[in-house]
Design an enzyme around this catalytic site. Structure first.
Site, PDB file in Angstrom:
ATOM      1  N   ARG A   1      13.174  50.291  13.322  1.00 18.31           N
ATOM      2  CA  ARG A   1      13.163  51.702  12.981  1.00 18.31           C
ATOM      3  C   ARG A   1      12.296  51.969  11.758  1.00 18.31           C
ATOM      4  O   ARG A   1      12.166  51.094  10.902  1.00 18.31           O
ATOM      5  CB  ARG A   1      14.575  52.128  12.556  1.00 18.31           C
ATOM      6  CG  ARG A   1      15.350  52.780  13.583  1.00 18.31           C
ATOM      7  CD  ARG A   1      16.755  53.061  13.120  1.00 18.31           C
ATOM      8  NE  ARG A   1      17.466  53.457  14.311  1.00 18.31           N
ATOM      9  CZ  ARG A   1      17.599  54.721  14.703  1.00 18.31           C
ATOM     10  NH1 ARG A   1      17.166  55.711  13.963  1.00 18.31           N
ATOM     11  NH2 ARG A   1      18.188  55.010  15.826  1.00 18.31           N
TER      12      ARG A   1
ATOM     13  N   GLU B   1      17.169  62.278  22.797  1.00 21.16           N
ATOM     14  CA  GLU B   1      18.366  63.027  23.176  1.00 21.16           C
ATOM     15  C   GLU B   1      18.232  64.418  22.559  1.00 21.16           C
ATOM     16  O   GLU B   1      17.996  64.538  21.356  1.00 21.16           O
ATOM     17  CB  GLU B   1      19.626  62.339  22.646  1.00 21.16           C
ATOM     18  CG  GLU B   1      20.845  63.121  23.082  1.00 21.16           C
ATOM     19  CD  GLU B   1      22.171  62.512  22.658  1.00 21.16           C
ATOM     20  OE1 GLU B   1      22.189  61.416  22.071  1.00 21.16           O
ATOM     21  OE2 GLU B   1      23.185  63.172  22.936  1.00 21.16           O
TER      22      GLU B   1
ATOM     23  N   LYS C   1      20.339  62.264  12.471  1.00 21.18           N
ATOM     24  CA  LYS C   1      20.386  63.640  12.987  1.00 21.18           C
ATOM     25  C   LYS C   1      21.671  64.336  12.557  1.00 21.18           C
ATOM     26  O   LYS C   1      21.683  65.533  12.345  1.00 21.18           O
ATOM     27  CB  LYS C   1      20.277  63.623  14.517  1.00 21.18           C
ATOM     28  CG  LYS C   1      18.826  63.505  14.990  1.00 21.18           C
ATOM     29  CD  LYS C   1      18.721  63.820  16.459  1.00 21.18           C
ATOM     30  CE  LYS C   1      18.479  62.575  17.256  1.00 21.18           C
ATOM     31  NZ  LYS C   1      18.294  62.790  18.684  1.00 21.18           N
TER      32      LYS C   1
HETATM   33  P1  ATP Z   1      20.996  59.475  17.866  1.00 20.33           P
HETATM   34  O1  ATP Z   1      20.911  58.591  19.092  1.00 20.33           O
HETATM   35  O2  ATP Z   1      21.867  58.969  16.775  1.00 20.33           O
HETATM   36  O3  ATP Z   1      21.185  60.906  18.145  1.00 20.33           O
HETATM   37  P2  ATP Z   1      18.283  58.729  17.543  1.00 20.33           P
HETATM   38  O4  ATP Z   1      17.525  58.836  16.275  1.00 20.33           O
HETATM   39  O5  ATP Z   1      18.468  57.418  18.186  1.00 20.33           O
HETATM   40  O6  ATP Z   1      19.617  59.425  17.181  1.00 20.33           O
HETATM   41  P3  ATP Z   1      17.100  59.670  19.999  1.00 20.33           P
HETATM   42  O7  ATP Z   1      16.824  61.050  20.413  1.00 20.33           O
HETATM   43  O8  ATP Z   1      17.985  58.856  20.848  1.00 20.33           O
HETATM   44  O9  ATP Z   1      17.684  59.761  18.546  1.00 20.33           O
HETATM   45  O10 ATP Z   1      15.741  58.911  19.753  1.00 20.33           O
HETATM   46  C1  ATP Z   1      14.691  58.911  20.684  1.00 20.33           C
HETATM   47  C2  ATP Z   1      13.875  57.665  20.521  1.00 20.33           C
HETATM   48  O11 ATP Z   1      13.335  57.590  19.211  1.00 20.33           O
HETATM   49  C3  ATP Z   1      14.718  56.429  20.723  1.00 20.33           C
HETATM   50  O12 ATP Z   1      14.002  55.525  21.538  1.00 20.33           O
HETATM   51  C4  ATP Z   1      14.905  55.890  19.350  1.00 20.33           C
HETATM   52  O13 ATP Z   1      15.048  54.500  19.362  1.00 20.33           O
HETATM   53  C5  ATP Z   1      13.638  56.334  18.638  1.00 20.33           C
HETATM   54  N1  ATP Z   1      13.878  56.489  17.210  1.00 20.33           N
HETATM   55  C6  ATP Z   1      14.848  57.213  16.618  1.00 20.33           C
HETATM   56  N2  ATP Z   1      14.822  57.100  15.293  1.00 20.33           N
HETATM   57  C7  ATP Z   1      13.798  56.256  15.003  1.00 20.33           C
HETATM   58  C8  ATP Z   1      13.250  55.727  13.788  1.00 20.33           C
HETATM   59  N3  ATP Z   1      13.758  56.044  12.599  1.00 20.33           N
HETATM   60  N4  ATP Z   1      12.186  54.905  13.903  1.00 20.33           N
HETATM   61  C9  ATP Z   1      11.669  54.607  15.086  1.00 20.33           C
HETATM   62  N5  ATP Z   1      12.126  55.061  16.260  1.00 20.33           N
HETATM   63  C10 ATP Z   1      13.181  55.885  16.232  1.00 20.33           C
END
Ligand code: ATP
Ligand code: MG
Length: 562
Positions: free
Chosen positions: A266, A40, A276
């Site tokens: 994660r 995102e 974020k």
């Molecule tokens: P948010 O949705 O709270 O803004 P997010 O960390 O989920 O934060 P995204 O941009 O949706 O951000 O993440 C993109 C991809 O990266 C998603 O598939 C998510 O599951 C993966 N991802 C995010 N953080 C982690 C992490 N700490 N370890 C592994 N994969 C991650």
């Protein structure tokens, strides 16, 4: 493109790869493997995202498949183009390529809308007028079933009309939502008539002002996956409970494919925050210099700090892919970094806190070119020339007027070797009016260039630069951003756990002349000090600014090897 020898293609099989191997054996998906990385654009990517990037792109590489980059851009109020651009740059920097497959969920807004109309027509979705607060109350809890919305049995024609008027902009934000009609008594809260669309009169970075209703993540993600013919939709564990909804939506619709969602754990780290929201807060409150501050766990921050893409890919391989959430020691990533830098970083000398040394028996005005290897184990890097002169600088910490027991560097009357050059002896200490040591008078044993004569034992070796031929540079010493192992822990605010000494700026450091040619992002080992890299943004031609990437001591490797 950077060296990919260590990407996931050589990683041991993880449980996801085992699933894919089985799918291929059973001829599922016509033998295709197609993944996607779905960020995102509401912030910069961080090291946690690197795990997902390596997994998605690495899996495609391993099985000869494809990986799409798809921006999950359904929340326009939090998203912008700066984030879009930085995300693309970070993925490329890591060494991955989406080729021509760059997509936005917003590319599908029209199709998503048409599918929503199809759901309404099939009696599987309805327009609901409950306020957000009321909807929460109706939703029930983990132990109590929810209650049906009073609008749940609204006639299909009326739902279609209201949804049309929602899109047309007739209603203010929050007045209506479109909800799936599933089961308000489901033990899975995600299936209690989840919201599919909400009204947001908000400009969008891709679609401009075309839309004032925006689809929800859960509704958008599965359909986007299906439209792109994704075979394996890899996501983090918190989406496990959303999988029944993912499948429900695709089962209701005539979509081109039904991808399989698989969840993995994660990546979490000690000594940092990774949400974020918190990273953005650090930036907005100017607690760091920006998203790319070298102390940030963002990929842009790590890049600026001097991390190599290969070290991050190796680290992600080493962490592996599992179903169990855990906290990884940041020392493990630093270990991967040191391993890679030891291999690829040329050596050079930089004196961080200069102390002048005058060699009383060395000819005035002589500049002696000393040729030193750029790398002790890699001849292909060649040699550099380091000028030796009568006046030199050594580091203040390499001289002790009253040395503690076991001190091996320079002491009054003692000898030390200058790295790659001569053995010197300290004869005299010069102090200023307030008693600070400002200069050492030494003699130089001219028979010792580069090697010890027979029987001669000199224990200490220190680094040095010529006082007259070296250049002055700024060096930034970075340390961990937080002093606390778990800044997110319950006690106190995470911002109170920031390390006050995470940045020290040193002026007047002295480097050997070859370092003036350092290009932005070029990495070096400053002998005996650590690994440094020329700052991407603040280095000017001929005047590099160096960032400390990481010190030389690898405590993690020591612990692991006993
Ligand atoms: P948010 O949705 O709270 O803004 P997010 O960390 O989920 O934060 P995204 O941009 O949706 O951000 O993440 C993109 C991809 O990266 C998603 O598939 C998510 O599951 C993966 N991802 C995010 N953080 C982690 C992490 N700490 N370890 C592994 N994969 C991650
Ligand atoms: Mg997310």
């Amino acid at each position: 493109m950077s060296d990919l020898s260590s990407s996931a293609s050589s990683a041991p099989a993880n449980f996801i790869h085992q699933i894919i191997v089985r799918d291929l054996e059973q001829g599922k998906n016509g033998g295709r493997v197609h993944t996607r990385f779905p960020p995102e654009p509401n912030g910069y990517l961080h090291i946690g995202h690197a795990k997902s990037i390596c997994l998605n792109f690495g899996t495609a590489q391993k099985f000869g498949g494809k990986c799409n980059l798809r921006f999950d851009d359904t929340n326009p109020e939090k998203e912008n183009l700066e984030y879009v651009e930085s995300i693309k740059a970070s993925i490329q920097w890591l060494g991955f390529d989406w080729e021509e497959r760059l997509f936005y969920a917003s590319d599908y807004f029209e199709q998503l809308h048409a599918y929503a109309v199809a759901l309404i027509e099939a009696g599987k979705a309805y327009v609901c007028s409950l306020s957000a607060e009321a909807a929460r109350a109706y939703r029930g809890t983990l132990t109590e079933p929810g209650r049906n919305s009073p609008d749940r049995e609204r006639a299909i024609a009326q739902n279609l009309d209201l949804f049309r008027r929602m899109r047309a902009g007739e209603f203010p934000d929050g007045t209506y939502t479109l909800r799936a009609k599933i089961d308000m008594a489901s033990p899975n809260l995600n299936l209690r008539d989840p919201v599919l669309y909400r009204i947001r009169h908000q400009h969008h970075h891709q679609t401009g002002d075309k839309w004032c209703i925006y689809p929800m993540y859960d509704y958008t993600h599965c359909i986007s996956d299906a439209l792109e013919n994704i075979t394996h939709s890899l996501c983090t564990l918190e989406f496990e409970d959303h999988r029944p909804l993912y499948d429900w939506i695709l089962d209701q619709l005539a979509v081109p494919s039904h991808p399989q969602q698989i969840e993995f754990a994660r990546l979490n780290f000690n000594y940092t925050v990774m949400s974020k929201r918190k990273l953005k807060q650090l930036v907005d409150e100017k607690l760091v210099s920006g998203w790319n501050d070298p102390r940030m766990p963002t990929l842009e921050g790590l890049r600026r700090r001097g991390y190599t893409p290969a070290s991050i890919r190796n680290f992600c391989d080493m962490v592996g892919v599992t179903k169990a959430n855990s906290v990884v020691d940041v020392g493990m990533m630093e270990h991967c970094l040191r391993e890679d830098l030891d291999r690829c970083a040329p050596r050079a000398m930089c004196v961080l806190r200069p102390l002048k040394v005058v060699l009383s028996n060395y000819p005035q005005g002589q500049v002696e070119p000393i040729s030193l290897a750029r790398h002790p184990k890699d001849d292909s890097m060649g040699q550099r020339t380091v000028p030796f002169t009568r006046e030199l600088y050594i580091d203040r910490s390499d001289f002790e007027a009253s040395p503690p027991a076991g001190y091996k560097r320079l002491v009054p009357g003692g000898e030390v070797r200058l790295r790659g050059a001569y053995v010197i002896r300290c004869d005299d200490i010069i102090k200023n009016a307030v008693g600070d040591i400002v200069e050492l008078r030494c003699s130089c044993d001219l028979a010792t260039l580069g090697a010890n004569p027979e029987g001669r034992k000199v224990k200490g070796v220190i680094h040095w630069v010529s006082a007259t031929q070296s250049r002055e540079v700024e060096v930034r010493l970075y340390d961990r951003l937080f002093t606390h192992e778990n800044p997110d822990s319950a006690e106190g605010d995470y911002r109170d756990k920031l390390n006050p000494d995470s940045l020290k700026v040193l002026h007047g450091c002295r480097v050997e002349p070859s370092l003036c040619e350092a290009q932005p992002e070029e990495r070096f080992q400053f002998e005996r000090e650590g690994y440094f890299c020329a700052d991407r943004f603040d280095s000017k031609p001929g005047v590099p600014v160096f960032n400390l990437t990481i010190g030389l001591r690898d405590t993690w490797a020591k612990i692991q090897n006993g």
